[in-house]
Design a protein around this motif. Sequence first.
Motif, PDB file in Angstrom:
ATOM      1  N   GLY A   1      39.176  30.132  24.664  1.00 26.50           N
ATOM      2  CA  GLY A   1      39.718  30.158  23.304  1.00 26.50           C
ATOM      3  C   GLY A   1      38.943  31.115  22.412  1.00 26.50           C
ATOM      4  O   GLY A   1      39.537  31.841  21.598  1.00 26.50           O
TER       5      GLY A   1
ATOM      6  N   LYS B  82      39.792  34.702  23.111  1.00 24.20           N
ATOM      7  CA  LYS B  82      40.992  35.096  22.368  1.00 24.20           C
ATOM      8  C   LYS B  82      40.669  35.292  20.886  1.00 24.20           C
ATOM      9  O   LYS B  82      41.094  36.268  20.268  1.00 24.20           O
ATOM     10  CB  LYS B  82      42.083  34.038  22.532  1.00 24.20           C
ATOM     11  CG  LYS B  82      42.639  33.943  23.945  1.00 24.20           C
ATOM     12  CD  LYS B  82      43.673  32.832  24.043  1.00 24.20           C
ATOM     13  CE  LYS B  82      44.215  32.705  25.469  1.00 24.20           C
ATOM     14  NZ  LYS B  82      45.147  31.567  25.617  1.00 24.20           N
ATOM     15  N   GLN B  83      39.927  34.360  20.302  1.00 23.03           N
ATOM     16  CA  GLN B  83      39.599  34.429  18.883  1.00 23.03           C
ATOM     17  C   GLN B  83      38.821  35.698  18.534  1.00 23.03           C
ATOM     18  O   GLN B  83      39.074  36.343  17.510  1.00 23.03           O
ATOM     19  CB  GLN B  83      38.786  33.204  18.472  1.00 23.03           C
ATOM     20  CG  GLN B  83      38.413  33.180  16.984  1.00 23.03           C
ATOM     21  CD  GLN B  83      37.719  31.885  16.598  1.00 23.03           C
ATOM     22  OE1 GLN B  83      38.130  30.809  17.037  1.00 23.03           O
ATOM     23  NE2 GLN B  83      36.660  31.970  15.801  1.00 23.03           N
TER      24      GLN B  83
ATOM     25  N   LEU C 101      40.452  39.458  24.809  1.00 26.49           N
ATOM     26  CA  LEU C 101      41.549  39.506  25.769  1.00 26.49           C
ATOM     27  C   LEU C 101      42.628  40.518  25.372  1.00 26.49           C
ATOM     28  O   LEU C 101      43.650  40.650  26.039  1.00 26.49           O
ATOM     29  CB  LEU C 101      42.175  38.112  25.933  1.00 26.49           C
ATOM     30  CG  LEU C 101      41.220  37.036  26.473  1.00 26.49           C
ATOM     31  CD1 LEU C 101      41.956  35.727  26.670  1.00 26.49           C
ATOM     32  CD2 LEU C 101      40.547  37.478  27.768  1.00 26.49           C
ATOM     33  N   SER C 102      42.399  41.235  24.285  1.00 25.59           N
ATOM     34  CA  SER C 102      43.305  42.302  23.857  1.00 25.59           C
ATOM     35  C   SER C 102      42.543  43.624  23.872  1.00 25.59           C
ATOM     36  O   SER C 102      41.320  43.645  23.810  1.00 25.59           O
ATOM     37  CB  SER C 102      43.822  42.042  22.439  1.00 25.59           C
ATOM     38  OG  SER C 102      44.432  40.777  22.342  1.00 25.59           O
TER      39      SER C 102
END
Length: 571
Positions: free
Chosen positions: A380, A383-384, A388-389
């Motif tokens: 999590g 992602k935060q 993951l981008s």
Amino acid sequence: MYRNKTFNRKKVMIVFVAVFFIMMFLIGRLVYLMIFCSEYYGNKAENLHERERDIKAARGKLLDANGTVLATNKSVCTISVIHNQIEEPEKVIEMLVRELGIPEETARKRVEKVSSIERVKTNVAKETGDAIRAYGLSGVKVDEDYKRYYPYGTLASKVLGFTGADNQGILGLEVKYDEYLQGTNGKILTLTDARGIEIENAGESRLEPVNGYDLCLSLDYNIQMYCEQAAKKVCTKKSADSVSVIVMNPQNGELMAMVNYPEFDLNNPFTLAGDTGEAVSAEEKQNLLNKMWRNQCISDTYEPGSTFKIITAAAALEEGVVKLDDAFFCPGYKIVEDRRIRCARTTGHGAETFETGIMNSCNPVFMELGERLGAENFVGYFKQFGLLSKTNIDLPGEAGTIMHKTENIGPVELATISFGQSFQITPIQLVTTVSSIINGGTRVTPHFGVSVQDADGNTAKTFSDETHENICTAETSETMRYLLEKVVSEGTGKNAKIEGFSIGGKTATSQTLPRSDHKYISSFLGFAPADNPQVLVLVVINNPQGIYYGGTIAAPVAKEIFENILPYLDK
């Protein structure tokens, strides 16, 4: 008899009606072509008697943060011949062979080919073009053209990129901002007779070209030079495969330097570095060129090792599972399921707090933090924090993070992830994510492009880059800045300490796959001033020989860079 006359009248009437309708159709068609299509066919007729040649537009310059020209244009010529206009073909062939240095067979083929215009050679030096023009031979055309030129040769080669024979971008910023740089070509129109020979005294019409915009960059020539010199020095000293350096403003994402040593010559981009002259296949050469052009800072992923502990610590603070004075004990390893996972200090650090644990870069402390977070929470925070981008840097070829699926993260994977192993990220991703943690919690987009301007210096467009707020709290950010300053002033990063300057940072030493090769990546990530970061530096040394610890060989490189750029930037 009467029947025959009636039958003949019918036949005559049918023929008459058929002829009438055919005539009406032809008249209608003629009216349509002469009135409604007159403009179209008039243009076609005109085009048959016009010969069109391009006037190349000048490609926009690449300018550094201080206006230093990093890429510009050299005037060159394109030599062409027009078969129908050549009066003395043997003299033309002789001249082309002499001036252009091409084989007679090639020159003869071009001269004797029947076509509206035949290009003989491009990118001819302007002096040669002027000499050819001075011959005054009919049917020989010398048109002005431009060739891309890089005044500093290898400087920031994998960032700036280069152009092809048609002056279109192929690599780096040259291709990313091609639409602004390339401009619009003009035209020269000349009138010809039915044989394709130019009509004397008919003159020519010109459509002037529109030159491309200049691209203003955040990259600083002086900082790039400092970094390239430091990278070359350590790469040579440690016989490393390569060295990467990134310098960025963590507050806004402006990139001041990006080094991928060894670089290549932008003015000869298709010449392999260190070419020994050995013959290689076309496919093998292309593979070698792709490797030479590859920007490791954005296209290569690696296990970041202990620099990733910055992110683990920030996630643990955000989740509230650790405080600075929490007690830990390090015996030199931690048992996870059936695995004994060692600390870098095999004899152990003994009793320590979270604060001293990050100063010591203690693996068992961070494995404990990973356990407290749990796999789902940890992913999590990936992602935060934006891991993951992609960062969406304004360069082509960015790679994404390689990470386990949440359901595949067991206790061992969780433990190794916590200290930066068993997954891979790019250097630019690490820099961007750490920037958001130390700048107060805003994820910025790393970028070189600032604006484009016309030849008079008027700004035509200013680029805006996406940001994401509240990646972490201001409290977490402040705590991380405090802890990372301790790492440099008292911990494993002390080789980056500079008297009179407040530096924060983290060292790392990671092993590449397969582990049996015993190859390592040494790195250091630092920023200054520690309480209000304005400059962030990442140094990555790939496969150094001999001593390979990040604190021993990468931290001094970062120190040398900081010693040059901090006074220069007056930070």
